[in-house]
Design a protein around this motif. Structure first.
Motif, short mmCIF file in Angstrom:
data_model
loop_
_atom_site.label_atom_id
_atom_site.label_comp_id
_atom_site.label_asym_id
_atom_site.label_seq_id
_atom_site.Cartn_x
_atom_site.Cartn_y
_atom_site.Cartn_z
N GLU A 30 2.68 -20.34 -27.71
CA GLU A 30 1.38 -20.16 -27.44
C GLU A 30 0.51 -18.87 -26.76
O GLU A 30 -0.35 -18.94 -27.24
CB GLU A 30 0.34 -20.92 -26.86
CG GLU A 30 0.13 -22.48 -27.29
CD GLU A 30 -0.17 -23.76 -26.84
OE1 GLU A 30 -2.00 -23.19 -26.77
OE2 GLU A 30 -0.34 -24.55 -28.10
N THR A 31 1.64 -18.72 -26.18
CA THR A 31 1.11 -16.89 -25.40
C THR A 31 2.28 -15.98 -26.70
O THR A 31 1.78 -14.71 -26.21
CB THR A 31 1.11 -16.80 -24.19
OG1 THR A 31 2.73 -16.81 -23.99
CG2 THR A 31 0.59 -17.79 -23.07
N ILE A 192 -3.64 -26.77 -23.74
CA ILE A 192 -2.30 -25.36 -22.65
C ILE A 192 -3.23 -23.88 -22.67
O ILE A 192 -3.59 -23.71 -21.62
CB ILE A 192 -1.34 -25.69 -23.16
CG1 ILE A 192 -0.80 -26.48 -23.60
CG2 ILE A 192 -0.52 -24.54 -23.08
CD1 ILE A 192 0.19 -26.77 -22.60
N SER A 193 -3.90 -24.17 -24.39
CA SER A 193 -4.62 -22.34 -24.25
C SER A 193 -6.02 -22.57 -25.21
O SER A 193 -6.31 -21.93 -24.47
CB SER A 193 -3.57 -21.19 -24.87
OG SER A 193 -3.66 -21.87 -26.05
N LYS A 194 -6.20 -24.26 -25.53
CA LYS A 194 -7.64 -23.63 -26.05
C LYS A 194 -8.02 -25.37 -24.88
O LYS A 194 -7.57 -26.09 -25.08
CB LYS A 194 -7.11 -24.00 -27.71
CG LYS A 194 -6.96 -23.02 -28.00
CD LYS A 194 -7.03 -22.92 -29.67
CE LYS A 194 -5.96 -23.99 -30.07
NZ LYS A 194 -4.38 -23.09 -30.21
N LYS A 203 -13.94 -30.97 -18.46
CA LYS A 203 -15.27 -29.63 -18.54
C LYS A 203 -13.95 -29.04 -17.77
O LYS A 203 -14.90 -27.36 -17.56
CB LYS A 203 -16.13 -29.98 -17.98
CG LYS A 203 -17.23 -31.11 -18.71
CD LYS A 203 -17.29 -31.24 -19.89
CE LYS A 203 -18.08 -32.18 -20.12
NZ LYS A 203 -18.24 -32.37 -22.04
N GLY A 204 -13.03 -29.01 -16.66
CA GLY A 204 -12.00 -27.92 -16.78
C GLY A 204 -11.19 -26.88 -17.13
O GLY A 204 -11.70 -26.90 -17.78
N PRO A 205 -10.24 -25.99 -16.56
CA PRO A 205 -9.99 -25.07 -16.81
C PRO A 205 -8.69 -25.17 -17.99
O PRO A 205 -8.33 -27.11 -17.72
CB PRO A 205 -9.12 -23.82 -15.97
CG PRO A 205 -9.31 -25.44 -15.34
CD PRO A 205 -10.07 -25.86 -15.13
N THR A 206 -8.17 -24.77 -18.85
CA THR A 206 -6.83 -24.83 -19.63
C THR A 206 -6.15 -24.39 -18.69
O THR A 206 -6.14 -23.77 -17.36
CB THR A 206 -6.98 -24.19 -20.61
OG1 THR A 206 -6.77 -22.70 -20.71
CG2 THR A 206 -7.93 -24.57 -21.59
N VAL A 207 -4.99 -24.43 -19.20
CA VAL A 207 -3.17 -24.38 -18.27
C VAL A 207 -3.63 -22.71 -18.10
O VAL A 207 -3.63 -21.76 -17.21
CB VAL A 207 -2.08 -24.99 -18.69
CG1 VAL A 207 -0.67 -24.57 -18.32
CG2 VAL A 207 -1.94 -25.92 -18.46
N LEU A 208 -3.56 -22.47 -19.25
CA LEU A 208 -4.23 -20.25 -19.28
C LEU A 208 -4.68 -20.09 -18.45
O LEU A 208 -4.90 -18.61 -18.13
CB LEU A 208 -4.44 -19.60 -20.99
CG LEU A 208 -2.84 -19.61 -21.94
CD1 LEU A 208 -3.00 -18.72 -22.69
CD2 LEU A 208 -1.42 -19.23 -20.75
#
Ligand code: GDP
Length: 425
Positions: A30-31, A192-194, A203-208
């Protein structure tokens, strides 16, 4: 000139089969770290084998097959970029030399991504890896609660596993409140990225996002200077040139330095990095430096250079907290394996087994145990068979850790908590 992004070493840890490889594959994919020609190769192969659509799972399966066939491909570099950093994925615990590499600084991780499968929750290796990360000084942690697809993206199950983990983290000294717990499916690609539509309650952050929010590690410039010697050269027209990496503090031109346990003193005449002379060297810098007053035969790999007024500590004996990672039978007093500490390798004897600890709580379980087994944590007294430099982990963490190796494997890892110094002059 393009500005290099700061570099971070990321350890991916967790119980076997909880999805570490799949998550790394997903991050690389994904990156954009999987080279297009490899994706194209897979796409073609997938079509040829009658698989209509090209899927991430196919990439993973193919990678696995190739690994099993022993083929090395570009993806093995395991390097990926985010907006802020570029990451190198360092070997996971369980891989043969992870612990040794972590300790000798070859792959010191700046952060760890802990993968826990939602259906299973906290397992034995989850505990072991969390404990080890703490012992090895990894201060930043991100947690992916994986295989959320296998629990139907159930928020309740996510919270249960999060709670189990929070208990464990608190016990070893991490602060769960400042750690991101992310519901993911590496297989499906959720969070993961989205942000994923499958977890509307999250509601928190993705892994990225969480990777981008990591703090760049601070350089330990205020500690006493310590540079473990990797090699020593004698260069005609220049003189003796030891090389190594500055672990802590600052090495300056003109500085009076002391090498221990060689017990030699000299003055830094010049410092060179990447074939250029520099006035000073900072932690992380790999340098060669010319010293006045030292001959090539005076010092060697394993010696440590420090300021003459705060010389490296030579231990006559030291007290350590160790965790036994892998011992075929029982470790007893008298056992003398090789200790790997910075660039030194010295045979050391376990002279006292003082206390057996609960590896999770640090509580004393037994005084003066007669033996230690795999999985045990303990306070022990160690006597090096030859003079060696080690520092208290509270004072200079970078030189206070060691790995214990025997017959080609890592038996134990530990930190030095107290030292009986050897008088050198
Ligand atoms: P590792 O041993 O931790 O590296 O685990 P792997 O990445 O090899 O994964 C172990 C197994 O779990 C494999 O069969 C994967 O396909 C499967 N797996 C990994 N991630 C997921 C996921 O998000 N959901 C599901 N259902 N299975 C997964």
């Amino acid at each position: 000139m393009a500005v290099e992004k700061p570099h971070m070493n990321l350890a991916v840890i967790g119980h076997i089969d909880h999805g570490k490889s799949t998550t790394v594959g997903r991050l690389l994919f994904e990156t954009g770290a999987v080279p297009p020609h490899i994706i194209e190769t897979y796409r073609k192969e997938a079509e040829a084998k009658g698989k209509g659509s090209f899927e991430f799972a196919w990439v993973m399966d193919s990678l696995k097959e190739e690994r099993e066939r022993g083929i090395t491909i570009d993806i093995a570099h395991k390097r990926f970029d985010t907006d802020k950093f570029y990451f190198t994925v360092v070997d996971c615990p369980g891989h043969r030399d992870f612990v040794k590499n972590m300790i000798t600084g070859a792959s010191q991780a700046d952060a760890a991504l802990l993968i826990v499968a939602a259906p299973d929750g906290v397992m034995e290796q989850t505990k072991e890896h969390v404990f080890l990360s703490r012992t090895l000084g990894i201060n930043q942690l991100i947690i992916g609660i994986n295989k959320m697809d296998a629990v139907k993206y159930d928020e309740k199950r996510f919270n249960e596993v999060k709670e189990q983990l929070s208990q464990l983290l608190k016990i070893v000294g991490y602060k769960p409140d400042s750690i991101s717990f992310i519901p993911i499916s590496s297989f499906v690609g959720d969070n993961i990225s989205k942000p994923s539509a499958n977890t509307p309650w999250y509601k928190g952050p993705t892994v990225l996002d969480a990777l981008n929010a990591l703090k760049e590690p601070e350089k330990p410039t205020t500690l006493p200077m310590r540079l473990p010697i990797q090699d020593v050269y004698s260069i005609s027209g220049i003189g003796t040139v030891p090389v190594g990496r500055v672990e802590t503090g600052i090495m300056k031109k003109g500085m009076k330095v002391s090498f221990m346990p060689a017990n030699k003193e000299g003055e830094v005449k010049s410092i060179e990095m990447h074939h250029e002379e520099i006035p000073q060297a900072l932690p992380g810098d790999n340098v060669g430096f010319n010293v006045r007053g030292i001959g090539k035969g005076d010092i060697r790999r394993g010696d440590v250079c420090g300021p003459a007024d705060v010389p490296p500590t030579v231990a006559d004996e030291f007290i350590a907290q160790v965790v036994v990672l892998h011992h075929p039978s029982a470790l007893t007093v008298g056992y003398t394996p090789v200790f790997h500490c910075h660039t030194a390798q010295v045979a050391c004897t376990f002279v006292e087994l003082q206390k057996k600890l609960d590896p999770r709580t640090g509580q004393v379980k037994e005084e003066n145990p007669t033996f230690l087994k795999t999985g045990d944590a303990a306070i022990v007294k160690i006597k090096p068979t030859q003079a060696m430099v080690i520092e208290k982990v509270k004072v200079i963490p970078q030189l206070g850790r060691f790995a214990v190796r025997d017959m080609g494997s890592t038996i134990a890892a530990g930190v030095c908590i107290d030292i009986t110094p050897k008088q050198m002059r």
